[in-house]
Scaffold this active site. Structure first.
Site, PDB file in Angstrom:
ATOM      1  CG  PHE A 129      -1.957  -0.995   1.282  1.00  0.00           C
ATOM      2  CD1 PHE A 129      -3.041  -0.904   0.429  1.00  0.00           C
ATOM      3  CD2 PHE A 129      -1.896  -2.053   2.168  1.00  0.00           C
ATOM      4  CE1 PHE A 129      -4.047  -1.859   0.455  1.00  0.00           C
ATOM      5  CE2 PHE A 129      -2.898  -3.013   2.211  1.00  0.00           C
ATOM      6  CZ  PHE A 129      -3.974  -2.915   1.344  1.00  0.00           C
ATOM      7  CB  THR A 164       4.942  -2.802   4.846  1.00  0.00           C
ATOM      8  OG1 THR A 164       4.845  -2.039   6.046  1.00  0.00           O
ATOM      9  CG2 THR A 164       5.298  -4.242   5.190  1.00  0.00           C
ATOM     10  CD  GLN A 343      11.477  -6.886  35.756  1.00  0.00           C
ATOM     11  OE1 GLN A 343      11.766  -6.277  34.727  1.00  0.00           O
ATOM     12  NE2 GLN A 343      12.036  -6.640  36.923  1.00  0.00           N
ATOM     13  CD  GLU A 370      -2.576  -1.463   8.237  1.00  0.00           C
ATOM     14  OE1 GLU A 370      -3.594  -0.762   8.173  1.00  0.00           O
ATOM     15  OE2 GLU A 370      -2.091  -2.034   7.238  1.00  0.00           O
ATOM     16  CB  SER A 373      -2.360   3.355  20.788  1.00  0.00           C
ATOM     17  OG  SER A 373      -1.728   2.093  20.678  1.00  0.00           O
ATOM     18  CD  GLU A 374      -1.219   7.566  20.847  1.00  0.00           C
ATOM     19  OE1 GLU A 374      -0.759   7.170  21.937  1.00  0.00           O
ATOM     20  OE2 GLU A 374      -0.837   7.133  19.734  1.00  0.00           O
TER      21      GLU A 374
END
Length: 391
Positions: A129, A164, A343, A370, A373-374
């Protein structure tokens, strides 16, 4: 909703898992360390070809175009299993599948016949794309790439960023402004452009934090002349196509993050049963048990959110909010559990002797591409508020 997988879905999941374990897992670290070597590049391309031969490059493409026709749930299951072993391979597979889906959904019959069999069979190693630009990432409507009609040709000028698989792609779906006087987002069209078209330059691979074997490149268009038949869908309808593509792509990226998260925690879980401190195994300490419990609970929640979004899309029901929720939760969970796994291993988790540092690097970008998060939170909020206004 029936949560059990069908027999076909189980078969696809098992086949993807076996391929990941036998072909990808043994060389994933090698590809990550030296993705630029000719040998490793050929190994990566060979695996893409094998995935195509197994039917994994056209999972939701009709069989009349060479696809598997297995559906979105199967696509998600396969991406998750491939990502457990090699995130770089998984993202190329995910994007190529989405290129195929968009062509199938929007293109005319001649375009489908010309390009879908090549994607599904592996004649094209990948599809890409060309949407994002350096000044138009989260806001694709701000793109500057132009396509101007001249006789029976379109001439494209501009540059796309962070593409990509651009080095491997046989076909690009390219978005460009075709009506600069239209309101924001309304004057954009979508084109199918073959990678060997004169005027296209694929830049050097970006030096990234993770997913090293997956090439990410700038793609420039300098008086790139394409036939009028390259227009995909309706003129000036490209922004709508892009929005729909991103919604489907979120299921793939959420699945990818889920696979990485499971791989990290599975590795850490095994390690805690083998490693001893204070005369007993790490797995016997309640504090570490709780860390594992929380991590696997969040991974399972991510899996269910992704399966719900995939099910809705398979059922031709609205899935935009569900896909945004799935991607948000799965990618944020992926970050958290990779660090939890490190951890649990202590200092060993910080070394390249185990794969956790690679998983932590590979998962980081999943909450960026893609749709960040915002952006997912904005989409979810918009959908929630829209539901209130229509009550």
């Amino acid at each position: 909703m029936h949560l059990a997988l069908t027999e076909e879905q189980h078969l696809i999941q098992d086949l993807a898992r076996k391929f990941a374990v036998t072909e990808l897992e043994p060389i994933a670290a090698q590809l990550d360390r030296d993705s630029d070597s000719g040998k490793n590049r050929q190994l990566f391309l060979a695996n893409l070809k094998m995935l195509a031969e197994l039917g994994f490059m056209g999972l939701n493409v009709s069989s009349k175009y060479g696809g598997t026709e297995a559906g979105v749930v199967s696509f998600s299951l396969a991406v998750t299993e491939i990502a457990r072993a090699c995130a770089s391979t998984a993202v190329t597979m995910s994007v190529t599948n989405m290129v195929g889906e968009v062509i199938q959904a929007v293109a005319n019959n001649d375009q489908k016949q010309q390009y879908l069999p090549k994607l599904s069979s592996g004649d094209y190693a990948a599809g890409s794309f060309c949407l994002s630009e350096q000044g138009a990432g989260s806001d694709p409507a701000a793109m500057k790439t132009r396509a101007v009609k001249e006789g029976d040709r379109w001439i494209i000028n501009g540059a796309k960023a962070w593409i990509t698989s651009a080095e491997y792609a046989g076909i690009f779906i390219v978005w460009a402004v075709t009506d600069p006087d239209a309101a924001s987002g309304n004057g954009i069209s979508c084109f199918l452009v073959e990678a060997d078209t004169p005027g296209i330059t694929v830049g050097k691979a970006e030096q990234k934090m993770g997913q090293h074997a997956s090439s990410t490149n700038m793609v420039s268009f300098d008086n790139c002349r394409i036939p009028s038949s390259a227009l995909m869908g309706e003129l000036n309808d490209g922004f709508r196509i892009a929005v729909a593509e991103l919604a489907g792509g979120r299921i793939g990226i959420g699945s990818l993050a889920l696979g990485i998260g499971f791989a990290a925690m599975d590795y850490a879980r095994r390690y805690t049963t083998e490693r001893e401190q204070f005369g007993r195994s790490l797995a016997s300490f309640q504090g570490l048990q709780w860390m594992m419990s929380d991590a696997y609970t969040q991974l399972e929640a991510s899996r269910l959110l992704i399966m719900n979004a995939a099910y809705l899309k398979d059922s031709h029901k609205p899935f935009n909010k569900a896909a945004a929720m799935a991607k948000l939760h799965a990618t944020e969970t992926g970050h958290k559990v990779c660090y939890t796994a490190q951890q649990l291993l202590g200092g060993m988790g910080y070394t390249q002797d185990c794969p956790l540092e690679r998983y932590a690097r590979d998962v980081r970008v999943t909450s960026i591409y893609e749709g960040t998060s915002e952006i997912q939170r904005l989409i979810i909020a918009r959908e929630l508020l829209s539901e209130v206004s229509t009550d």
